[in-house]
Scaffold this motif. Sequence first.
Motif, mmCIF file in Angstrom:
data_model
loop_
_atom_site.group_PDB
_atom_site.id
_atom_site.type_symbol
_atom_site.label_atom_id
_atom_site.label_comp_id
_atom_site.label_asym_id
_atom_site.label_seq_id
_atom_site.Cartn_x
_atom_site.Cartn_y
_atom_site.Cartn_z
ATOM 1 N N GLU A 1 -3.085 -1.392 8.534
ATOM 2 C CA GLU A 1 -1.876 -1.144 7.740
ATOM 3 C C GLU A 1 -1.793 0.316 7.315
ATOM 4 O OE1 GLU A 1 -4.012 -3.661 7.260
ATOM 5 O OE2 GLU A 1 -2.719 -5.237 8.091
ATOM 6 N N GLY A 2 -2.953 0.933 7.042
ATOM 7 C CA GLY A 2 -2.961 2.347 6.680
ATOM 8 C C GLY A 2 -2.535 3.236 7.837
ATOM 9 N N MET B 1 0.840 -1.198 0.000
ATOM 10 C CA MET B 1 0.000 0.000 0.000
ATOM 11 C C MET B 1 0.877 1.252 0.000
ATOM 12 S SD MET B 1 -2.678 1.267 2.924
ATOM 13 C CE MET B 1 -3.644 -0.224 2.730
ATOM 14 N N THR C 1 -2.649 5.768 -2.819
ATOM 15 C CA THR C 1 -3.752 4.816 -2.872
ATOM 16 C C THR C 1 -4.594 4.906 -1.614
ATOM 17 O OG1 THR C 1 -2.463 3.301 -4.247
ATOM 18 C CG2 THR C 1 -4.353 2.372 -3.092
ATOM 19 N N LEU C 2 -3.940 5.012 -0.472
ATOM 20 C CA LEU C 2 -4.649 5.132 0.800
ATOM 21 C C LEU C 2 -5.564 6.351 0.791
ATOM 22 C CD1 LEU C 2 -3.097 4.772 4.335
ATOM 23 C CD2 LEU C 2 -4.488 6.757 3.785
ATOM 24 N N GLY D 1 -7.031 2.367 4.706
ATOM 25 C CA GLY D 1 -6.175 1.192 4.670
ATOM 26 C C GLY D 1 -6.197 0.320 5.896
ATOM 27 N N THR E 1 -8.556 5.987 -1.669
ATOM 28 C CA THR E 1 -9.547 5.061 -1.115
ATOM 29 C C THR E 1 -10.355 5.728 -0.020
ATOM 30 O OG1 THR E 1 -8.115 3.162 -1.594
ATOM 31 C CG2 THR E 1 -9.865 2.814 0.006
#
Length: 345
Positions: free
Chosen positions: A303-304, A1, A5-6, A300, A9
């Motif tokens: 993990e985010g 990730m 992208t995070l 995320g 999203t």
Amino acid sequence: MDLNTLRETARAKLKGYCRVCSFCNGIACRGEVPGMGGVGSGSSFKANVEALAHHLLNMRTIHEVRDPRTNLTLFGCELDMPVMAAPMTGSTYNMGGAISEEDLATSLLMGSLQAGVMGMIGDGADPTMYASGLAAIRGTKGRGIAIIKPRGQKEIIARIQEAEAAGAAAVGVDIDGAGLITMSLKGQPVGPKSLRELREIIQATSLPFIIKGIMTPVEAEMAVEAGAAGIVVSNHGGRVLDSTPGVAEVLPWIAEKVRNHTVVLADGGVRNGADVLKLLALGAQAVLVGRPLAIGAVGGGPEGVALLLNNMRTELIQSMLLTATADVRHVDRKILFLRQASALG
């Protein structure tokens, strides 16, 4: 990730409840409470960010600092850096239901654990909010602090006992939630506490007790008198009272009064590792991070959250190296340059 992208999203999931701005300063979301914004004009939210922006870092590159120390121990827990996730709830009405309360709490605490730090859980009008946080504390084997709204005395003590049973590292009350609109809308009365009431609550537990929402030196001294093991200098993210000063403006006077008697934490406008270092230089021993980690959780999951916290630690180390700061436990205020006091204007 990756970070882009995070953020994309999170922006899609939040559906306008948070715009996931390139720089989170409270302008686009001013007045959006419920929501992610600041109350009223949004000036208190903006003040937190602006107060940090007024403080710059004096760059120093002729020194012997090579491997800055970022770890410390707080409330019996070893942290890889002086950063914790702030207590956040209300996914349904503040984030448009982007994720469940359980996923929000789990993401914040598990992500914090993955990054070597610790998170706080919050309380709210829906019982699932606090219950979800307690479940997250159990899931991280006690790596979490339970922060309770300033409800009635018996209700607070009952929630303290639940936190104790869950194995929380510490408990506290976010007394800055005394005027929360969202609590009132849901029929959950909250309000200020007297010194006598604070003493009664603190004496009801053997856990370290934190009072969140201190914005004056006088009330910081009252918190110490009540027996608080820690305070959080905070205006509740600018979500309860318009026209307050920023946390970085009041922190030095508060820290000067009570730092030798209690742990001083700061919560307001932290967006990167340089901001962390600034607040440490102003007297905090650690900082809380809110909205950015909510975006991490939505975009995320654990993990985010861990990604953002690890990035922040990298930025903190870089800032320490370039200001000759060897240890987060001893940050010299001389590393700061106050923009408004400069000859350049």
